[in-house]
Motif scaffolding. Structure first.
Motif, PDB file in Angstrom:
ATOM      1  N   ILE A   1       0.866  -1.175   0.000  1.00  0.00           N
ATOM      2  CA  ILE A   1       0.000   0.000   0.000  1.00  0.00           C
ATOM      3  C   ILE A   1       0.904   1.226   0.000  1.00  0.00           C
ATOM      4  N   SER A   2       0.672   2.138  -0.909  1.00  0.00           N
ATOM      5  CA  SER A   2       1.458   3.379  -0.894  1.00  0.00           C
ATOM      6  C   SER A   2       0.503   4.555  -0.976  1.00  0.00           C
ATOM      7  N   GLU A   3       0.619   5.442   0.001  1.00  0.00           N
ATOM      8  CA  GLU A   3      -0.218   6.645  -0.004  1.00  0.00           C
ATOM      9  C   GLU A   3       0.687   7.869  -0.075  1.00  0.00           C
ATOM     10  N   PHE A   4       0.418   8.681  -1.071  1.00  0.00           N
ATOM     11  CA  PHE A   4       1.258   9.857  -1.333  1.00  0.00           C
ATOM     12  C   PHE A   4       0.463  11.123  -1.049  1.00  0.00           C
ATOM     13  N   TYR A   5       1.103  12.070  -0.380  1.00  0.00           N
ATOM     14  CA  TYR A   5       0.443  13.343  -0.115  1.00  0.00           C
ATOM     15  C   TYR A   5       1.366  14.462  -0.570  1.00  0.00           C
ATOM     16  N   VAL A   6       0.911  15.193  -1.574  1.00  0.00           N
ATOM     17  CA  VAL A   6       1.715  16.300  -2.091  1.00  0.00           C
ATOM     18  C   VAL A   6       1.006  17.581  -1.678  1.00  0.00           C
ATOM     19  N   LYS A   7       1.631  18.298  -0.754  1.00  0.00           N
ATOM     20  CA  LYS A   7       0.993  19.497  -0.213  1.00  0.00           C
ATOM     21  C   LYS A   7       1.171  20.677  -1.152  1.00  0.00           C
ATOM     22  N   LYS A   8       0.607  21.772  -0.717  1.00  0.00           N
ATOM     23  CA  LYS A   8       0.590  23.000  -1.516  1.00  0.00           C
ATOM     24  C   LYS A   8       1.994  23.375  -2.042  1.00  0.00           C
ATOM     25  N   GLY A   9       2.080  23.521  -3.352  1.00  0.00           N
ATOM     26  CA  GLY A   9       3.337  23.960  -3.966  1.00  0.00           C
ATOM     27  C   GLY A   9       4.480  22.969  -3.878  1.00  0.00           C
ATOM     28  N   ALA A  10       4.213  21.761  -3.443  1.00  0.00           N
ATOM     29  CA  ALA A  10       5.297  20.781  -3.304  1.00  0.00           C
ATOM     30  C   ALA A  10       5.471  19.988  -4.600  1.00  0.00           C
ATOM     31  N   LYS A  11       6.632  19.358  -4.697  1.00  0.00           N
ATOM     32  CA  LYS A  11       6.936  18.567  -5.875  1.00  0.00           C
ATOM     33  C   LYS A  11       7.433  17.206  -5.422  1.00  0.00           C
ATOM     34  N   LEU A  12       6.817  16.173  -5.936  1.00  0.00           N
ATOM     35  CA  LEU A  12       7.219  14.816  -5.563  1.00  0.00           C
ATOM     36  C   LEU A  12       7.435  13.989  -6.821  1.00  0.00           C
TER      37      LEU A  12
ATOM     38  N   PRO B   1       0.227  -4.094  -5.811  1.00  0.00           N
ATOM     39  CA  PRO B   1       0.384  -2.785  -5.163  1.00  0.00           C
ATOM     40  C   PRO B   1      -0.949  -2.033  -5.194  1.00  0.00           C
ATOM     41  N   ARG B   2      -1.171  -1.225  -4.191  1.00  0.00           N
ATOM     42  CA  ARG B   2      -2.376  -0.390  -4.146  1.00  0.00           C
ATOM     43  C   ARG B   2      -1.915   1.016  -3.764  1.00  0.00           C
ATOM     44  N   SER B   3      -1.977   1.932  -4.728  1.00  0.00           N
ATOM     45  CA  SER B   3      -1.413   3.258  -4.478  1.00  0.00           C
ATOM     46  C   SER B   3      -2.397   4.351  -4.828  1.00  0.00           C
ATOM     47  N   ALA B   4      -2.322   5.439  -4.075  1.00  0.00           N
ATOM     48  CA  ALA B   4      -3.116   6.617  -4.402  1.00  0.00           C
ATOM     49  C   ALA B   4      -2.394   7.861  -3.908  1.00  0.00           C
ATOM     50  N   THR B   5      -2.668   8.951  -4.602  1.00  0.00           N
ATOM     51  CA  THR B   5      -1.977  10.210  -4.314  1.00  0.00           C
ATOM     52  C   THR B   5      -3.002  11.337  -4.227  1.00  0.00           C
ATOM     53  N   ILE B   6      -2.770  12.252  -3.289  1.00  0.00           N
ATOM     54  CA  ILE B   6      -3.607  13.451  -3.213  1.00  0.00           C
ATOM     55  C   ILE B   6      -2.691  14.660  -3.402  1.00  0.00           C
ATOM     56  N   VAL B   7      -3.000  15.458  -4.415  1.00  0.00           N
ATOM     57  CA  VAL B   7      -2.141  16.607  -4.723  1.00  0.00           C
ATOM     58  C   VAL B   7      -2.909  17.898  -4.463  1.00  0.00           C
ATOM     59  N   GLU B   8      -2.312  18.757  -3.642  1.00  0.00           N
ATOM     60  CA  GLU B   8      -2.947  20.030  -3.321  1.00  0.00           C
ATOM     61  C   GLU B   8      -2.524  21.116  -4.305  1.00  0.00           C
ATOM     62  N   GLN B   9      -2.982  22.314  -4.022  1.00  0.00           N
ATOM     63  CA  GLN B   9      -2.800  23.447  -4.932  1.00  0.00           C
ATOM     64  C   GLN B   9      -1.359  23.648  -5.416  1.00  0.00           C
TER      65      GLN B   9
END
Lengths: 408, 264
Positions: A191-202, A218-226
């Motif tokens: 399981i991979s959970e990705f969190y990309v906060k405001k203005g960040a780069k991953l 694999p089970r993956s999901a990402t949340i990308v902010e502004q």
């Protein structure tokens, strides 16, 4: 807020038998759930030659100076985890859970715990995984690397990884999954959970180097902010028994971007059902999904799905497949889904053999037929990736090169 | 045509009674052609007369089936020799409509053509093509850019015998001068030398040969071809001074060539 730990456990228990939407159904009881612990290794130079070589094929270079941190999990034990750059964290997820109470807020936030029997298993049987985080405003000097290594045949490895790029930070990661040379089969649920906060780069580059009878889910999901950027590269060119994954990115912030690149090669006996999907949920969001699939006898289902939920978004899907053997199958399934008038979604898909015209063109310049073919295949696999640091590009190129040799 | 046995290597290319079919249809019937080292020949003919077929068959493309006759290169029978082996013997062809090869960079192609011995940068400079070195081969190239790309590849390949298929078509007037100059150089036909040699000496030393298809004849303003041929309906109708042939074609059309031919 939301579900308690008990709620999640309960949901997982209920989903224990839930067959996944895609991919063949795996009998998970056929794998060994437990094994001996491995001791922590302080000095990464003490890994064996074989381990180093296998990990290197998956892009994890234990001897490299240009890494800002390294994590290694062998079987079910975390044997190394250390960052060498201030503001960059890389550690055993259990350690992170003890250290940060808030980590539960991220646990099963991007991936639903009851998605299928694999997520359920990860909740109920999870053994470690990694936690990687870049603190606000910190930019990684070199990439961080993480390896999940299987040394025991027929073992089940269930990990949960959480990756957070805090506001304004820049995080580059290379992860490799590899098996010891004697390993034939096994189960990997990651399981991979990705969190990309405001203005960040991953940027996240994952290279898989499994064995011929491995089952991989694999089970993956990402949340990308502004204004955030998530760039995912995936390479799997080595034999694998059955691999199914369909990572998703939710672009929830305005002007956020996601790009997926996948390179897949299915050798005879390999079954891959791999896709990427992006849900564009905020104005100005952008997405691009590119995949290259080659079969030399295995079966590939190459999926892609982009969904425009709000006006003013733009996304493109490109899926190309090359069939090098009549025994192989490539099934491209590109999907575009627009929910508003002002969405700009497009796709391009092509599946076929190498164009004879191209081979002859190169032969007219003096290359033999074999050389011409391999040049074209190499070109086909060469995907230009914007924004990928040179170290990671080098690792990707190396992984592709190693596999090309066995391919042709 | 019989060769004198004491001069076995005099001819660079000999085509004897060549018949070529494409998709079961005979395009060339009984073509004879000889080219000596250092000579450049121009090939005229209306659309569909078989000019490109002659070049493709000489290069050895498998879809151009040779059904009769033979091709000799420096005395060696290459009639059924594969494409790549002909290239390695020193035959090079510029494509009219080359395919795009994704992921293969122009730079890489020049390394392939030059067997890694030529510097792509300096070669590209001579064709004002540096900015294309890191582009995918022929990807989105305009007509003129394709011509430059093809010539650049030939420059790297450095064959002794050039097969050029309408090098000036689709090129704007400004670029024709550049392309003409480069072809002149490739075929060692420069009239100015820095070593103080006479034109006669230059001609004697010249090793490079060519067979150039030209519709407009513009390219002849930049290099003097030695001999011209007219291909009509799959047969070489006449040969002679290329400028005269071009003049006749321009003034009176290909019909006059036929008539001239019939009366020959």
């Amino acid at each position: 807020m939301g579900l308690t730990q008990e709620d999640k456990k309960a949901l997982a228990k209920d989903a224990r038998e839930k067959v996944a939407t895609f991919g063949s159904d795996i009998d998970m009881d056929a794998f060994t759930p437990e094994t001996d612990e491995h001791p922590y290794v302080e000095d990464i130079s003490s890994f064996s030659q074989t381990e180093r070589e296998q990990m290197l094929k998956a892009g994890v270079d234990l001897g490299a100076k240009n890494r800002s941190g390294t994590f290694v999990q062998k079987n079910l034990s975390v044997v190394h985890g250390r960052s060498s750059q201030e503001g960059m964290e890389i550690m055993d997820i259990e350690e992170a859970r003890d250290k940060y109470n808030w980590l539960y807020d991220y646990w099963w936030k991007a991936v639903p715990v009851d998605m299928d029997k694999y997520t359920a298993r990860a909740e109920l049987h999870q053994e470690h995984g990694y936690f990687i985080r870049s603190l606000p405003g910190v930019k990684s000097i070199y990439p961080l690397q993480a390896c999940l290594y299987l040394e025991e045949d027929n073992l089940a490895q269930d990990v949960h990884n959480i990756i957070i790029a805090e506001e304004g930070s820049e995080l580059h990661i290379i992860t490799g999954c590899a098996t010891a040379p004697h390993v034939r089969s096994g189960l990997h649920v990651g399981i991979s959970e990705f969190y990309v906060k405001k203005g960040a780069k991953l940027t996240f580059t994952m290279i898989h180097n499994w064995a011929g009878k491995m089952a991989v889910r694999p089970r993956s999901a990402t949340i990308v902010e502004q204004g955030g950027l998530f760039l995912s590269n995936y390479v799997c060119m080595q034999p694998v028994g059955t691999l199914q994954m369909y990572p998703v990115t939710h672009l929830v912030g305005e002007e956020s971007t996601a790009r997926y690149n996948s390179i897949l090669v299915a050798t005879p006996g390999s079954e891959m059902d791999v896709g990427s999907r992006v849900f564009l949920k905020a104005k100005g969001a952008r997405a691009e999904i590119i995949s290259r699939a080659i079969t030399t006898g295995g079966k590939i289902t190459a999926r892609g799905h982009i969904k425009g939920e709000v006006p003013g978004i733009k996304a493109h899907l490109e899926c190309k497949g090359l069939i090098l053997s009549d025994k192989g199958i490539i099934h491209a399934v590109p999907e575009l889904e627009g929910h508003r008038m002002e969405v700009d979604l497009s796709h391009e898909a092509a599946v076929g053999k190498i164009a004879q015209e191209e081979v002859e063109y190169l032969m007219a310049r003096g290359l033999s037929e074999e050389e011409a073919t391999s040049t074209i295949v190499r070109g086909f696999l060469h995907v230009e990736i914007e924004g990928l640091p040179p170290e990671l590009k080098a690792e990707m190129d190396r992984a592709v090169e190693i596999s090309e040799k066995s391919l042709l | 045509m019989a060769r004198k046995s004491n001069q076995p290597e005099k001819k660079l290319l000999v085509i004897e009674d060549l018949r070529v079919s494409v998709e079961e249809k005979e395009i060339l019937h009984h073509v004879d052609l000889e080219i000596n080292p250092g000579e450049t020949h121009a090939l005229f003919g209306p659309n569909g007369s078989g000019k490109t077929t002659l070049l493709m068959a000489a290069m050895g493309f498998p879809s151009y089936h040779i059904t009769g006759g033979r091709i000799l290169f420096r005395g060696e029978d290459i009639t059924y020799l594969p494409l790549d082996q002909r290239a390695n013997l020193g035959i090079g062809l510029s494509f009219q409509r080359p395919p795009t090869i994704k992921g293969v960079k122009m730079r890489q192609m020049l390394e392939i053509c030059g067997k890694g011995e030529k510097d792509p940068e300096s070669m590209a400079q001579s064709l004002d093509f540096e900015e294309f070195l890191d582009r995918d081969l022929n990807d989105g190239f305009s007509g003129g850019e394709i011509k430059r790309s093809e010539l650049l590849q030939l420059m790297a390949q450095d064959p002794d015998f050039f097969l050029l298929d309408e090098p000036e078509s689709g090129v704007d007037l400004e670029s024709i001068a550049l392309i003409g100059k480069v072809i002149e150089g490739l075929l060692q036909r420069e009239t100015i030398t820095h070593e103080g040699k006479s034109r006669k000496e230059l001609k004697r030393e010249r090793r490079k040969s060519g067979l150039i298809i030209t519709h407009t004849g513009y390219i002849l303003d930049y290099l003097d071809a030695d001999i011209g041929h007219v291909l009509m309906d799959g047969e070489l109708a006449c040969s002679g001074n290329p400028r005269e042939i071009l003049k006749t074609i321009k003034e009176r059309g290909y019909d006059e060539c036929v008539r001239c031919c019939v009366n020959r």
